[in-house]
Motif scaffolding. Structure first.
Motif, mmCIF file in Angstrom:
data_model
loop_
_atom_site.group_PDB
_atom_site.id
_atom_site.type_symbol
_atom_site.label_atom_id
_atom_site.label_comp_id
_atom_site.label_asym_id
_atom_site.label_seq_id
_atom_site.Cartn_x
_atom_site.Cartn_y
_atom_site.Cartn_z
ATOM 1 N N PRO A 295 93.517 73.921 43.439
ATOM 2 C CA PRO A 295 92.970 72.640 42.956
ATOM 3 C C PRO A 295 93.224 72.354 41.480
ATOM 4 O O PRO A 295 93.250 71.184 41.075
ATOM 5 N N LEU A 296 93.412 73.399 40.673
ATOM 6 C CA LEU A 296 93.693 73.162 39.256
ATOM 7 C C LEU A 296 95.001 72.392 39.099
ATOM 8 O O LEU A 296 95.075 71.391 38.361
ATOM 9 N N ALA A 297 96.048 72.855 39.778
ATOM 10 C CA ALA A 297 97.335 72.163 39.708
ATOM 11 C C ALA A 297 97.243 70.780 40.341
ATOM 12 O O ALA A 297 97.821 69.813 39.827
ATOM 13 N N GLU A 298 96.522 70.665 41.433
ATOM 14 C CA GLU A 298 96.414 69.381 42.133
ATOM 15 C C GLU A 298 95.776 68.307 41.260
ATOM 16 O O GLU A 298 96.116 67.122 41.371
ATOM 17 N N HIS A 299 94.865 68.711 40.389
ATOM 18 C CA HIS A 299 94.153 67.742 39.545
ATOM 19 C C HIS A 299 94.644 67.753 38.095
ATOM 20 O O HIS A 299 94.026 67.138 37.225
ATOM 21 N N LEU A 340 87.233 73.941 43.543
ATOM 22 C CA LEU A 340 87.159 75.389 43.343
ATOM 23 C C LEU A 340 85.880 75.957 43.962
ATOM 24 O O LEU A 340 85.898 76.996 44.620
ATOM 25 N N LYS A 341 84.785 75.266 43.744
ATOM 26 C CA LYS A 341 83.487 75.744 44.242
ATOM 27 C C LYS A 341 83.480 75.838 45.766
ATOM 28 O O LYS A 341 82.898 76.763 46.348
ATOM 29 N N GLN A 342 84.133 74.878 46.409
ATOM 30 C CA GLN A 342 84.192 74.885 47.874
ATOM 31 C C GLN A 342 84.976 76.088 48.393
ATOM 32 O O GLN A 342 84.654 76.660 49.439
ATOM 33 N N ASN A 343 86.029 76.487 47.665
ATOM 34 C CA ASN A 343 86.900 77.571 48.113
ATOM 35 C C ASN A 343 86.394 78.955 47.733
ATOM 36 O O ASN A 343 86.846 79.953 48.296
#
Length: 357
Positions: A295-299, A340-343
């Motif tokens: 998610p870091l790269a995605e956002h 991130l929290k979800q994963n």
């Protein structure tokens, strides 16, 4: 003849100094008004994001010839003195006096604070958690020896947040009461300092016992009382304990630096140039770490630090300490953190705070 040339220049300096003094007191009076407003709303005395903005602004507007780093130092002390008109902030740090942790306190807060030396990193956290101190300053990692594991463990457990960071150069000196190594039977220092100087020590004093103590400041105190003990510490510690320098700059890495975190109850708002620190854990399955960080790269959020630490629960599991650019309140960062929290099997935001200047 030279006095004739210097006299008008000195008169100019005296006149400018008078103007500076008037302006400083004007600023102090406005700061007092700010303090009254803060008192009405129970707002914190120290706002790291506001001070970071001021320091960044004066550095950007500085036309010279003063170096921008010197300008920041001057304005940090001005803000510290004005802040003290509201209330002196109390800051706990790894003591005794003369440690690099104490140096970090003054670099972050200026000198108009009450320093509270503590015997251990645990005590620094306890003082800030109990409210005995407004903030604590703790070492997080060293450029030569890596993470300070006890700090990482305590950040995982604490209810405090990181509200600031700074990095300072760490230059070690070998010092004794006499200024020589005659009669020296042991060399004292913090375990990290001994590790940072081990190559030099192996070359020059391989047969002298090395003793790890609570801090380099404590090593300097021991050396001041015991003529058979040497200390590895910063020169400030040597000056405070009246030690003589046997050899300066004995660290193996000439660019040795230590990063410190400021911990406390407050959570800074965005300053415009921030970072966010996290602790994460993942389920024990293939590709879990890669999927967690996707998610870091995605956002569009950049990761600036990634450190693993054993979970210490008897199995091969790890916590991951991660720093990312941006503040948790910024939209793209908030979205990335939510994903991130979800994963994650474990997720904790340690704090969002201004980048060190």
């Amino acid at each position: 003849m030279s006095d004739d040339k210097l006299k008008p220049l000195r008169e100019q300096i005296d006149a400018i100094d008078a103007q500076i003094l008037d302006l400083l007191n004007q600023r102090a009076r406005v700061a007092q008004q700010v303090g009254h407003v803060k008192a009405e709303t129970n707002a914190p005395v120290f706002r790291p994001e506001r001070e970071a903005q001021v320091l960044g602004s004066v550095a950007a507007r500085n036309p010279g010839p003063l170096h921008s780093g010197d300008v920041r130092t001057i304005f940090r002390e001005i803000m510290s003195a004005c802040r003290a008109l509201e209330r002196r902030v109390t800051v706990a740090y790894l003591g005794p006096v003369g440690t690099f942790s104490e140096q970090a306190v003054y670099q972050q807060f200026g000198h108009a604070v009450e320093g509270m030396p503590c015997a251990s990193i645990d005590e620094v956290f306890r003082a800030a958690e109990a409210g005995t101190a407004d903030f604590g300053v703790v070492p997080v990692e060293n450029s030569s020896e890596g993470a300070i594991n006890r700090t990482l463990d305590l950040l995982l457990q604490t209810t405090l947040s990181i509200s600031g960071e700074l990095s300072i150069p760490v230059h070690h000196s070998l010092m004794t009461k006499s200024g020589s190594m005659d009669g020296i039977k042991r060399i004292c220092a913090h375990s990290q300092a001994l590790a940072q100087c081990q190559v030099w020590l192996n070359q020059h004093y391989p047969n002298i016992e090395r003793q790890a103590v609570a801090s380099n400041g404590e090593a300097a105190r021991i050396a001041s009382d015991d003529p058979t003990a040497a200390a590895i510490a910063g020169e400030i510690a040597g000056q405070k304990y009246n030690l003589g320098v046997v050899q300066a700059h004995v660290q193996d890495d000439p660019h040795n630096r230590t990063r410190f975190a400021v911990v406390g109850r407050m959570q800074p708002t965005p300053s415009g140039k921030d970072q966010t620190s996290l602790v994460l854990a993942v389920p024990n399955r293939a590709g879990a770490v890669h999927n967690l960080l996707a998610p870091l790269a995605e956002h569009g959020v950049s990761m600036t630090r990634f450190e693993s630490r054993p979970a210490r629960i008897g199995t091969w599991e790890y916590y991951f300490y991660v720093d990312v650019e941006g503040h948790a309140r910024e939209e793209h960062v908030a979205k990335a953190l939510a994903a991130l929290k979800q994963n994650a099997a474990f997720f904790k935001v340690l704090g969002s705070y201004p980048f060190s200047q």
